[in-house]
Design a protein around this motif. Structure first.
Motif, mmCIF file in Angstrom:
data_model
loop_
_atom_site.group_PDB
_atom_site.id
_atom_site.type_symbol
_atom_site.label_atom_id
_atom_site.label_comp_id
_atom_site.label_asym_id
_atom_site.label_seq_id
_atom_site.Cartn_x
_atom_site.Cartn_y
_atom_site.Cartn_z
ATOM 1 N N ASN A 45 -69.381 42.450 -20.127
ATOM 2 C CA ASN A 45 -68.636 43.268 -19.170
ATOM 3 C C ASN A 45 -67.874 42.415 -18.173
ATOM 4 O O ASN A 45 -66.759 42.749 -17.784
ATOM 5 C CB ASN A 45 -69.580 44.208 -18.406
ATOM 6 C CG ASN A 45 -69.522 45.631 -18.924
ATOM 7 O OD1 ASN A 45 -68.639 46.397 -18.563
ATOM 8 N ND2 ASN A 45 -70.441 45.963 -19.813
ATOM 9 N N VAL A 46 -68.486 41.332 -17.738
ATOM 10 C CA VAL A 46 -67.824 40.497 -16.734
ATOM 11 C C VAL A 46 -66.741 39.626 -17.373
ATOM 12 O O VAL A 46 -65.644 39.469 -16.828
ATOM 13 C CB VAL A 46 -68.864 39.643 -15.973
ATOM 14 C CG1 VAL A 46 -68.186 38.639 -15.059
ATOM 15 C CG2 VAL A 46 -69.795 40.549 -15.171
ATOM 16 N N ILE A 47 -67.021 39.099 -18.538
ATOM 17 C CA ILE A 47 -66.082 38.166 -19.174
ATOM 18 C C ILE A 47 -64.836 38.861 -19.727
ATOM 19 O O ILE A 47 -63.733 38.309 -19.685
ATOM 20 C CB ILE A 47 -66.794 37.391 -20.319
ATOM 21 C CG1 ILE A 47 -67.783 36.382 -19.717
ATOM 22 C CG2 ILE A 47 -65.795 36.691 -21.228
ATOM 23 C CD1 ILE A 47 -68.532 35.576 -20.756
ATOM 24 N N CYS A 48 -65.007 40.059 -20.245
ATOM 25 C CA CYS A 48 -63.912 40.680 -21.003
ATOM 26 C C CYS A 48 -62.966 41.487 -20.126
ATOM 27 O O CYS A 48 -63.393 42.402 -19.424
ATOM 28 C CB CYS A 48 -64.478 41.583 -22.094
ATOM 29 S SG CYS A 48 -65.416 40.666 -23.316
ATOM 30 N N ALA A 49 -61.716 41.144 -20.186
ATOM 31 C CA ALA A 49 -60.700 41.865 -19.414
ATOM 32 C C ALA A 49 -59.713 42.515 -20.376
ATOM 33 O O ALA A 49 -58.530 42.187 -20.389
ATOM 34 C CB ALA A 49 -60.009 40.919 -18.449
ATOM 35 N N LEU A 85 -65.827 47.671 -24.808
ATOM 36 C CA LEU A 85 -65.008 47.071 -23.751
ATOM 37 C C LEU A 85 -63.550 46.928 -24.166
ATOM 38 O O LEU A 85 -62.737 46.387 -23.423
ATOM 39 C CB LEU A 85 -65.579 45.703 -23.376
ATOM 40 C CG LEU A 85 -66.924 45.760 -22.643
ATOM 41 C CD1 LEU A 85 -67.589 44.397 -22.632
ATOM 42 C CD2 LEU A 85 -66.717 46.262 -21.218
ATOM 43 N N ASP A 130 -56.639 35.668 -25.873
ATOM 44 C CA ASP A 130 -57.177 34.727 -24.895
ATOM 45 C C ASP A 130 -58.685 34.601 -25.161
ATOM 46 O O ASP A 130 -59.484 35.369 -24.643
ATOM 47 C CB ASP A 130 -56.905 35.284 -23.490
ATOM 48 C CG ASP A 130 -57.537 34.438 -22.401
ATOM 49 O OD1 ASP A 130 -57.854 33.250 -22.666
ATOM 50 O OD2 ASP A 130 -57.732 34.966 -21.291
ATOM 51 N N ILE A 131 -59.041 33.622 -25.979
ATOM 52 C CA ILE A 131 -60.435 33.502 -26.423
ATOM 53 C C ILE A 131 -61.239 32.747 -25.374
ATOM 54 O O ILE A 131 -60.940 31.600 -25.060
ATOM 55 C CB ILE A 131 -60.508 32.813 -27.800
ATOM 56 C CG1 ILE A 131 -59.689 33.637 -28.801
ATOM 57 C CG2 ILE A 131 -61.961 32.687 -28.255
ATOM 58 C CD1 ILE A 131 -59.590 33.028 -30.173
ATOM 59 N N ARG A 132 -62.248 33.418 -24.834
ATOM 60 C CA ARG A 132 -62.955 32.895 -23.677
ATOM 61 C C ARG A 132 -64.383 32.486 -23.922
ATOM 62 O O ARG A 132 -64.989 31.813 -23.086
ATOM 63 C CB ARG A 132 -62.993 33.983 -22.599
ATOM 64 C CG ARG A 132 -61.649 34.394 -22.139
ATOM 65 C CD ARG A 132 -61.750 35.531 -21.162
ATOM 66 N NE ARG A 132 -60.468 35.729 -20.524
ATOM 67 C CZ ARG A 132 -60.279 36.532 -19.503
ATOM 68 N NH1 ARG A 132 -61.293 37.223 -19.021
ATOM 69 N NH2 ARG A 132 -59.084 36.658 -18.966
#
Lengths: 547, 547
Positions: B223-227, B250, B285-287
């Motif tokens: 939840n925090v990482i994915c925008a 998400l 944008d691979i995070r």
């Protein structure tokens, strides 16, 4: 502890870095890092040296060298950034700091922190119901059921406790096994029986979904209903901020409707219609309405007429009703009526008109006279949803596997307590009534105190665990707040905490009409000494800032 | 039960509707509605009549009249529709049906259902660790700590059990109270101590977040990482479908990288680089990269070199590492190395190069020798995240208030078990070793069986609780599957369930290379009789469809 030479090297290197970087760590991180009571600041011995573990947080690793970490405030999920949740925000963190400082023996203007920010009865010395906890202790350690000593009548476990533990074990097999994602079938049946008894209308276990507290149920329902920014949900203002926070996380639109403070925070039908029309005109597809009854933070309790008014709007405007009924036993005035019951009455009385209404009714073990927040138990009942939607709800809950099984069992004890004639009944009745009476007395004691405070107005307690007084602050206080970069109610609550150790939540955390100020306080803390502290603080505050 | 005249009217009306509508209810709804064991189909008595409660589901209310419900498959959250989660899907629901049918005394081709679809040890008769459960029983009912009988040495509670219960109670106050959102501070310290002992590098309780099982931790982090859609996360294929399901919810992009089956499901660095480049070229944008070690569903276990390879890519390409290490004690081959330990070694050895690496390491009480799935306990440790990101993680978890407190206490017992010299040590050691040995034996027995099956290939067991054999099916079987509107592996698994009562999960539920077929089975079920059933079924199946 085995420590490789490499780790000793790592440590030396990072101790050097540490000093340089310590100043940059954010306030919250500092609070968290230093929130250990003294006994926890154990030294981690590494080789011959030693270093306090609290100085080795992850914060060390993002400074000074390339590449810097990937995630920052600017690129993480903006929906998370936008979500607000004041109940456990800055004030709560600061209160915890004070508690720990007192535990370390530090001197503060008060000798005890009162967590009146959150409905957490057992933190404030409310005792659990004996029957439930005895059952749970047997479920956690079933060999007790074969222990001759434990089964002796003198030991304390009554026959109905033992029988209940056996029934529940047969249903769940072990509290350490996953249950079905909806919850154990026997427990869902007990919940359905409870609803049927409460309402006088049948309920079906297939419509009952057990949850990890009502919060997780709200999360499930809003996840299924909301399809992005265009989706709107009507939310009362003031509200419990779970709703706005979850809508933020889902990037859905909160459509606020104001409760009517001048009429004891009544739910105002015209206000709902106005909010609905305004939202729809702005292009929002408004699909649901949240009702918190009894209200959080307001304590307002809806009568059958008010409930019918809401159902009428829902039927007419095709709105899913999300009825947050977790305070259904915390009612001081009149009797609780569930949305389900009222809906069934209307469906019987007016053929067809109400058939399409979709209702989710939520309940929890956290509130009421049970107050078992830490166990994370609850349920929601679905009424009127299409099977194709129910299927998606089922899939959604299955991803998180199942709600805590011991919490499910506790829910069973709550909805199916000992009845007259059973061995535990008398004690259960006494415990239940004592808690209910204690809450009522404390609610009214606090209310009486607020009545006497200059510039404070408060509705007579009706339900829930909260009072939500209005505060009229002098212009000088508002100016001082602005100067401190604070909202005026936040400023007031911070000052209250600093002076008295009483932690409450500013009204802005729940939403309030422009130009009005409030705070929410629970009335769970025992004694009246903390109430006196509030009264004295308020008087001092008003004198300090008098215009 | 008090029933108003109105509700009797409601009932008459709806009994008429019922017949007309019963046929339309979807399969899942029917399954759910009829999943009550016989004793639960209690008649709800209403006035003089009576009606089986299972026939009164909400499904009655959406037919025939206007307005119809607001929510349908076409307008609910498309991210929920898109999420897939096979582990608890159709096969699991059908298996539960069979279980209930057997319980009702119905005749089926088998006399027992084996739930090999999910790692649920205590459902399959694995006993809980006595030490932990004794502590939990005291926490649920603290008056036992003052009960003279219970404290007698003959009763069964050893001195270390009593001491632990007292320490935990001092930390949490009551298991019925909310804890801090991160979890109780003393328990987080115990987890940090465990990590430090395991890795030989210090750990800080401020970086430890307690969770309701690892699933809830994964949910938080993603939840925090994915925008949104542009955000990509590298996920191994095959994978535990929690990852793809959460990314779907998400609306983020899953960037699959295939594990190398021909090398015992190894994590292939070149494959990761290729997947990364391909995703980036597509504008994603691979995070982050998810690593499940030991693997689920593959069972593969990474050695220190393989772990370094992943960390190297993460450092070079700035990827957050999400290390799902819930099977860290389920290792049959070699020793478990944590990502945290390997990262700290590399940071010590190569100044600066690895400083920016962000790592989340997840663990749980559900697996290992503890197997306490139903308690929903776990934690994640954050390494290298900026405080401004940590703040957002804190806010996110605070919205759901706190993980179940009794599950937190169980986690404490897991990471801090009795040690040599303590009274419970001997029993603990024996229970732990017996479970470990039992799992190893069953893993290899199943492996041996698979080796003998025509067209089945299986890697030697390395870790976790699963085997994930390849199955080569005859073309006729594939054709029959297509005709039935099924994927071939799904078709095979359904036939297996129908014939043997053994429930496994088709490989397509985890992802598999185009043209390959697999299934995942746990090796938790005791005995070998169910393995024989699989062998016989497979032989019959191959004969039926032989080309």
């Amino acid at each position: 502890m085995h420590v490789s030479p490499v780790s000793a090297l790592w440590l030396r290197k990072n101790k050097r870095k540490q000093k340089k970087n310590e100043m940059r760590v954010s306030t919250l991180h500092w609070l968290l890092a230093s929130s250990s009571p003294p006994h926890e600041k154990a030294k981690v011995r590494i080789g011959r040296g030693s270093v306090s573990s609290r100085h080795l947080s992850s914060a060390l690793f993002y400074h000074g060298s390339l590449p810097s970490p990937r995630m920052n405030r600017g690129n993480i999920n903006p929906n998370v950034i936008n979500a607000q949740y004041a109940v456990r925000g800055e004030l709560a963190v600061k209160a915890e700091q004070y508690r720990l400082a007192l535990a370390r023996g530090e001197k503060l203007p008060f000798d005890r922190v009162i967590f009146a920010n959150i409905g957490n009865p057992q933190q404030l010395e409310q005792k659990p119901i004996t029957f439930s906890r005895q059952v749970l202790s047997l479920l956690e350690y079933p060999p007790l059921l074969e222990n001759e000593e434990a089964l002796k009548s003198s030991f304390g476990y009554k026959s109905d406790v033992i029988a209940r533990a056996k029934t529940l074990l047969a249903d769940v097999q072990s509290v350490g096994a996953y249950s079905q994602s909806l919850g154990a079938p026997g427990i869902r049946q007990s919940v359905a029986d409870f609803i049927a008894r409460r309402d006088g209308f049948p309920a079906n276990q297939a419509d009952v979904y057990l949850t990890a507290g009502a919060s997780s149920g709200v999360n499930t329902i809003l996840n299924v209903i909301c399809a992005g920014k265009k989706t709107g949900v009507l939310v009362p203002i003031p509200q419990y901020p779970l709703y706005t926070a979850t809508l933020s996380l889902l990037d859905a639109t909160c459509v606020p409707y104001y409760l009517n403070e001048s009429q004891s925070w009544a739910t105002d039908v015209e206000e709902i219609k106005t909010a609905l029309a305004k939202g729809q005109n702005a292009g929002t597809d408004i699909r649901a309405i949240v009702i918190i009854n009894p209200g959080n933070p307001t304590g307002a309790s809806l009568n059958p007429t008010a409930i019918k008014d809401v159902i009428d709007i829902a039927a007419e405007k095709q709105l899913v009703i999300i009825a947050d009924e977790v305070y259904q036993t915390n009612v001081f005035k009149g009797e609780f009526t569930s949305f389900k019951k009222r809906l069934r009455e209307l469906q019987a009385e007016f053929p067809n008109k109400y058939d399409g209404v979709e209702l989710v009714s939520l309940h929890s073990v956290s509130k009421g006279m049970v107050g078992e927040c830490g166990h994370r138990g609850g349920y929601f009942e679905l009424v009127g949803f299409k099977p194709e939607v129910v299927e998606q709800i089922y899939k959604f809950v299955s991803i998180m596997l199942c709600p805590p099984v011991i919490g499910q069992c506790l829910l069973e004890c709550m909805v199916h307590p000992p009845v007259e004639g059973e061995e535990s009944y008398e004690l259960y009745r006494k415990e239940y009534n004592d808690i209910a009476e204690g809450l009522r007395q404390r609610a009214f004691a606090l209310y009486e105190a607020f009545k006497k405070m200059e510039g404070v107005e408060c509705q007579e307690p009706q339900g829930a665990m909260y009072l939500f007084p209005t505060i009229h602050l002098p212009a000088k206080a508002v100016a001082a707040a602005t100067k401190a970069g604070r909202k005026a109610d936040e400023f007031y609550c911070l000052r209250l905490l600093d002076a008295t150790g009483v932690c409450v939540v500013p009204g802005s955390g729940f939403g309030q009409k422009e130009g009005t100020l409030h705070f929410r306080t629970t009335f769970l803390a025992p004694g009246t000494e903390w109430v006196d502290r509030i009264v004295k603080f308020h008087s001092d505050f008003m004198n300090e800032f008098r215009d």
